[in-house]
Every structure is written in C-alpha cells, then in structure tokens.
Write a protein that holds these residues in place. Structure first.
Motif, PDB file in Angstrom:
ATOM      1  N   ARG A   7       1.794  47.465  23.394  1.00  0.00           N
ATOM      2  CA  ARG A   7       1.175  46.599  24.293  1.00  0.00           C
ATOM      3  C   ARG A   7       0.536  47.002  25.289  1.00  0.00           C
ATOM      4  O   ARG A   7      -0.692  46.522  25.778  1.00  0.00           O
ATOM      5  CB  ARG A   7       2.747  45.796  24.961  1.00  0.00           C
ATOM      6  CG  ARG A   7       3.395  44.962  24.200  1.00  0.00           C
ATOM      7  CD  ARG A   7       4.493  44.484  24.695  1.00  0.00           C
ATOM      8  NE  ARG A   7       5.640  43.500  24.016  1.00  0.00           N
ATOM      9  CZ  ARG A   7       6.698  44.099  23.683  1.00  0.00           C
ATOM     10  NH1 ARG A   7       7.282  45.319  24.409  1.00  0.00           N
ATOM     11  NH2 ARG A   7       7.731  43.474  23.168  1.00  0.00           N
ATOM     12  N   LEU A   8       0.895  48.501  25.955  1.00  0.00           N
ATOM     13  CA  LEU A   8       0.064  48.915  26.989  1.00  0.00           C
ATOM     14  C   LEU A   8      -1.626  49.166  26.496  1.00  0.00           C
ATOM     15  O   LEU A   8      -2.454  49.030  27.234  1.00  0.00           O
ATOM     16  CB  LEU A   8       0.601  50.248  27.313  1.00  0.00           C
ATOM     17  CG  LEU A   8       1.894  50.129  28.112  1.00  0.00           C
ATOM     18  CD1 LEU A   8       2.365  51.562  28.362  1.00  0.00           C
ATOM     19  CD2 LEU A   8       1.867  49.421  29.265  1.00  0.00           C
ATOM     20  N   SER A  73       4.345  46.544  35.133  1.00  0.00           N
ATOM     21  CA  SER A  73       4.681  45.032  34.792  1.00  0.00           C
ATOM     22  C   SER A  73       6.219  44.768  35.428  1.00  0.00           C
ATOM     23  O   SER A  73       6.661  45.678  35.964  1.00  0.00           O
ATOM     24  CB  SER A  73       4.654  44.779  33.614  1.00  0.00           C
ATOM     25  OG  SER A  73       5.728  45.497  32.649  1.00  0.00           O
ATOM     26  N   ASP A  74       6.668  43.504  35.177  1.00  0.00           N
ATOM     27  CA  ASP A  74       7.998  43.219  35.826  1.00  0.00           C
ATOM     28  C   ASP A  74       9.077  43.898  35.124  1.00  0.00           C
ATOM     29  O   ASP A  74      10.174  44.311  36.155  1.00  0.00           O
ATOM     30  CB  ASP A  74       8.307  41.992  35.546  1.00  0.00           C
ATOM     31  CG  ASP A  74       7.241  40.785  36.008  1.00  0.00           C
ATOM     32  OD1 ASP A  74       6.694  41.133  37.382  1.00  0.00           O
ATOM     33  OD2 ASP A  74       7.206  39.825  35.564  1.00  0.00           O
ATOM     34  N   ASN A  75       8.938  44.510  33.938  1.00  0.00           N
ATOM     35  CA  ASN A  75      10.015  45.335  33.413  1.00  0.00           C
ATOM     36  C   ASN A  75       9.630  46.774  32.590  1.00  0.00           C
ATOM     37  O   ASN A  75      10.201  47.224  31.975  1.00  0.00           O
ATOM     38  CB  ASN A  75      10.643  44.467  32.183  1.00  0.00           C
ATOM     39  CG  ASN A  75       9.892  43.970  31.180  1.00  0.00           C
ATOM     40  OD1 ASN A  75       8.532  44.252  31.287  1.00  0.00           O
ATOM     41  ND2 ASN A  75      10.194  43.070  30.595  1.00  0.00           N
ATOM     42  N   LEU A  76       8.130  47.178  33.024  1.00  0.00           N
ATOM     43  CA  LEU A  76       7.886  48.554  32.342  1.00  0.00           C
ATOM     44  C   LEU A  76       6.981  49.078  33.478  1.00  0.00           C
ATOM     45  O   LEU A  76       6.023  48.495  34.230  1.00  0.00           O
ATOM     46  CB  LEU A  76       7.211  48.184  31.269  1.00  0.00           C
ATOM     47  CG  LEU A  76       6.593  49.121  30.224  1.00  0.00           C
ATOM     48  CD1 LEU A  76       7.773  50.143  30.006  1.00  0.00           C
ATOM     49  CD2 LEU A  76       5.880  48.726  29.225  1.00  0.00           C
ATOM     50  N   SER A  77       6.993  50.551  33.419  1.00  0.00           N
ATOM     51  CA  SER A  77       6.103  51.402  34.229  1.00  0.00           C
ATOM     52  C   SER A  77       6.004  52.587  33.350  1.00  0.00           C
ATOM     53  O   SER A  77       6.816  53.254  32.854  1.00  0.00           O
ATOM     54  CB  SER A  77       6.855  51.747  35.543  1.00  0.00           C
ATOM     55  OG  SER A  77       6.028  52.552  36.024  1.00  0.00           O
ATOM     56  N   GLN A  78       4.626  52.847  32.974  1.00  0.00           N
ATOM     57  CA  GLN A  78       4.302  54.011  32.091  1.00  0.00           C
ATOM     58  C   GLN A  78       2.820  54.419  32.390  1.00  0.00           C
ATOM     59  O   GLN A  78       2.008  53.620  32.926  1.00  0.00           O
ATOM     60  CB  GLN A  78       4.509  53.472  30.614  1.00  0.00           C
ATOM     61  CG  GLN A  78       4.398  54.733  29.981  1.00  0.00           C
ATOM     62  CD  GLN A  78       4.847  54.249  28.466  1.00  0.00           C
ATOM     63  OE1 GLN A  78       5.471  53.313  28.097  1.00  0.00           O
ATOM     64  NE2 GLN A  78       4.636  55.039  27.320  1.00  0.00           N
ATOM     65  N   VAL A 236       5.418  32.763  35.656  1.00  0.00           N
ATOM     66  CA  VAL A 236       3.923  33.626  35.908  1.00  0.00           C
ATOM     67  C   VAL A 236       4.363  35.213  35.531  1.00  0.00           C
ATOM     68  O   VAL A 236       5.444  35.773  36.203  1.00  0.00           O
ATOM     69  CB  VAL A 236       3.732  33.790  37.331  1.00  0.00           C
ATOM     70  CG1 VAL A 236       2.225  34.517  37.337  1.00  0.00           C
ATOM     71  CG2 VAL A 236       3.102  32.363  37.534  1.00  0.00           C
ATOM     72  N   LYS A 237       3.896  35.835  34.481  1.00  0.00           N
ATOM     73  CA  LYS A 237       3.993  37.081  34.162  1.00  0.00           C
ATOM     74  C   LYS A 237       2.961  37.892  34.713  1.00  0.00           C
ATOM     75  O   LYS A 237       1.793  37.601  34.402  1.00  0.00           O
ATOM     76  CB  LYS A 237       4.226  37.416  32.657  1.00  0.00           C
ATOM     77  CG  LYS A 237       5.764  36.803  32.230  1.00  0.00           C
ATOM     78  CD  LYS A 237       6.018  37.138  30.816  1.00  0.00           C
ATOM     79  CE  LYS A 237       7.292  36.553  30.224  1.00  0.00           C
ATOM     80  NZ  LYS A 237       7.525  36.945  28.886  1.00  0.00           N
ATOM     81  N   THR A 238       3.254  39.055  35.550  1.00  0.00           N
ATOM     82  CA  THR A 238       2.051  39.980  36.197  1.00  0.00           C
ATOM     83  C   THR A 238       1.960  41.418  35.624  1.00  0.00           C
ATOM     84  O   THR A 238       3.209  41.814  35.571  1.00  0.00           O
ATOM     85  CB  THR A 238       2.308  39.889  37.572  1.00  0.00           C
ATOM     86  OG1 THR A 238       2.143  38.302  38.110  1.00  0.00           O
ATOM     87  CG2 THR A 238       1.223  40.675  38.235  1.00  0.00           C
ATOM     88  N   SER A 239       0.798  41.772  35.273  1.00  0.00           N
ATOM     89  CA  SER A 239       0.761  43.191  34.920  1.00  0.00           C
ATOM     90  C   SER A 239      -0.239  43.777  35.618  1.00  0.00           C
ATOM     91  O   SER A 239      -1.171  43.131  35.751  1.00  0.00           O
ATOM     92  CB  SER A 239       0.569  43.187  33.368  1.00  0.00           C
ATOM     93  OG  SER A 239       1.667  42.582  32.747  1.00  0.00           O
ATOM     94  N   THR A 240      -0.479  45.123  35.926  1.00  0.00           N
ATOM     95  CA  THR A 240      -1.476  45.806  36.721  1.00  0.00           C
ATOM     96  C   THR A 240      -1.724  47.089  35.804  1.00  0.00           C
ATOM     97  O   THR A 240      -0.892  47.752  35.300  1.00  0.00           O
ATOM     98  CB  THR A 240      -1.269  45.864  38.021  1.00  0.00           C
ATOM     99  OG1 THR A 240      -0.094  46.663  38.247  1.00  0.00           O
ATOM    100  CG2 THR A 240      -1.089  44.777  38.834  1.00  0.00           C
ATOM    101  N   LEU A 241      -2.996  47.590  36.009  1.00  0.00           N
ATOM    102  CA  LEU A 241      -3.438  48.861  35.449  1.00  0.00           C
ATOM    103  C   LEU A 241      -4.383  49.360  36.434  1.00  0.00           C
ATOM    104  O   LEU A 241      -5.334  49.053  36.862  1.00  0.00           O
ATOM    105  CB  LEU A 241      -4.334  48.469  34.012  1.00  0.00           C
ATOM    106  CG  LEU A 241      -3.513  48.170  32.897  1.00  0.00           C
ATOM    107  CD1 LEU A 241      -4.435  47.586  31.925  1.00  0.00           C
ATOM    108  CD2 LEU A 241      -2.751  49.272  32.427  1.00  0.00           C
TER     109      LEU A 241
END
Length: 272
Positions: A7-8, A73-78, A236-241
C-alpha cells in the motif's frame, strides 16, 4: 507488514512530490481548496494573462532518484528508503531495499504492478481501478509530473492566472480534476498543487521545497510533503507522505527497469 508496504509503495508512487511551504500552511490550504470563481481570490490579487506566466520546468529523458519516505495514516506509521527510475512518458520504477530488496513497483501508462519479495507475492492494479479505489482521477502523466515537480497538465486556453504578492496561481480543470498550481514569483518553480476530484470529492495537496540547482542547471526540489483525503460516503481517510531526496539525477543514458514475476509467486489483492 508486506501488504502494508505494498500500500505504501503504491501511495508513494502517487504522491512523490516536494514540500515548499510551512506544513501548517499547506495543511490548512488542502482543507480549504480554492474556489473556481474570482471572488475567492484575495482583494490585493490581480488577474494576469496566461502568456505572461513563466514556469521553470525540468526537461529530461531519464531521471534517477534516491529518497527516504515517511508515511502516516490513521492506523499506520512507517519509513523506508526507495530508489526511483523514470523514463519520460513511459515507465516509473521503484525499489525498496533494507539490506536486501524487499519490494519493487512498476508503473506504466495503464497499470501499477508490485512485487513483495519477502512473502513471494505479486499485486496489480489498472490505473482506472486505482482511481476508483481513491475516488481520484489519476493517470500516468499526472503521476510523472508529480515526481519531477512540473505542471500536472500543460497550460491551455481557458486557464486562469491570478498574480499574488509571493506567488502566481494557475487555475485549471482537466478531466474531472480541479487544480490550483502555485508558482513562486522569484524562482518561477511550481511550489504547491491543490487538487480536488469533482466526482469523488477526494482532495490531493502537494508542496515542494529545498530547491537545489543540479549540475544539469535544473532547479529541482529535494524535500517532499503530500496529503490525500479520500472521501468514502461520510468518512474521510487521510494519508500523508514526507520525502527527503539524497539524489536527483537527470540523464540521457538509458536506465534499467527490471520487473519479472517469478513463477513461484502467488497473486495478492490490495484494498486501500
């Protein structure tokens, strides 16, 4: 772990872009995308002619990048390192290695493919399938432009140009996407993109910074911030990079884009 990395890596291929404003500013701007009418512009701004707009863009045949990518993201950090090869208008190739290669991604005009070398699986999505997953109208030209810091879409008749004190806004609409491109008035580089899919309502914000003049003479961004808000009904699902480039190399010499699915690999499914 491996599916998360898949996904990442696909998200990274969508959002590889640079951070030029303060983070608090871009976060606010993304939440409040500009309207398409002149009344949304600050009273001190003035409308300008499209032919007077100067944009400093990069022209190349091949491009090689080295980056460190931080994903939230709401449930992941990597975090993970990535090598990226691009052939203009043709192929984007991404490899993730931590001692050994853990994953590989190949983006073409019509699809995104992914190899999970740790769990011996492969994944694939067409660009239309990816757009449906994100409720955002992606295509290869948009992904390529985001990677190199050029305009996502060429200037065309009907685009609006608004001159502000620090930057100039180029307002465009292409297919189902409404975009504000902000171009710095000093170095004439694209420094912010604010985009919204008019159908799916998902929003994409990109910001570019840490511009460095390369040996080729190109002024390129070496830092990255990107944010995507995916709307699914009322949710709303938010992801950042965040990206930090350690290498940004233009070349006329052909690069390699190796991608072969071993016979022993099993097909997997990615749902964002």
């Amino acid at each position: 772990m491996a599916l998360n990395l898949a996904r990442l890596l696909i998200l990274s291929s969508l959002l590889i872009v640079q951070f030029s404003c303060k983070r608090s500013k871009i976060q606010k701007s993304i939440a409040e995308l500009p309207k398409s009418d002149i009344s949304s512009i600050d009273s001190t701004s003035i409308e300008s002619k499209l032919e007077d707009l100067i944009i400093n863009e990069s022209y190349f045949e091949y491009l090689k990048l080295k980056s460190k990518i931080d994903f939230q993201s709401d449930n992941l950090s990597q975090s993970f390192p990535a090598n990226v090869h691009i052939k203009k208008d043709s192929v984007i190739w991404i490899s993730v290695s931590v001692g050994i290669e853990a994953a590989r991604c190949l983006i073409t005009q019509d699809s995104i493919q992914f190899l999970d070398r740790i769990n011996r699986k492969y994944y694939g999505l067409s660009i239309p399938e990816l757009s449906e997953q994100f409720n955002f109208d992606f295509d290869f030209s948009l992904l390529q432009s985001l990677l190199i810091g050029n305009l996502p879409f060429d200037k065309k008749e009907g685009d609006r140009v608004i001159l502000n004190s620090l930057y100039t806004s180029l307002f465009q609409q292409a297919r189902n996407i409404k975009i504000e491109n902000q171009i710095d008035n000093v170095n004439h580089k694209l420094n912010t993109i604010l985009a919204e899919d008019l159908g799916g309502k998902s929003k994409l914000g990109i910001s570019y910074s840490d511009f460095v003049e390369e040996i080729s003479g190109d002024l390129v961004p070496h830092a990255i911030f990107a944010k995507i808000d995916v709307f699914r009904g009322e949710q709303v699902k938010t992801s950042t990079l965040d990206f930090k480039h350690t290498k940004f190399e233009f070349s006329d010499n052909e690069l390699r884009f190796p991608y072969t699915i071993p016979k022993s690999y099993q097909k997997g499914v990615i749902v964002f």
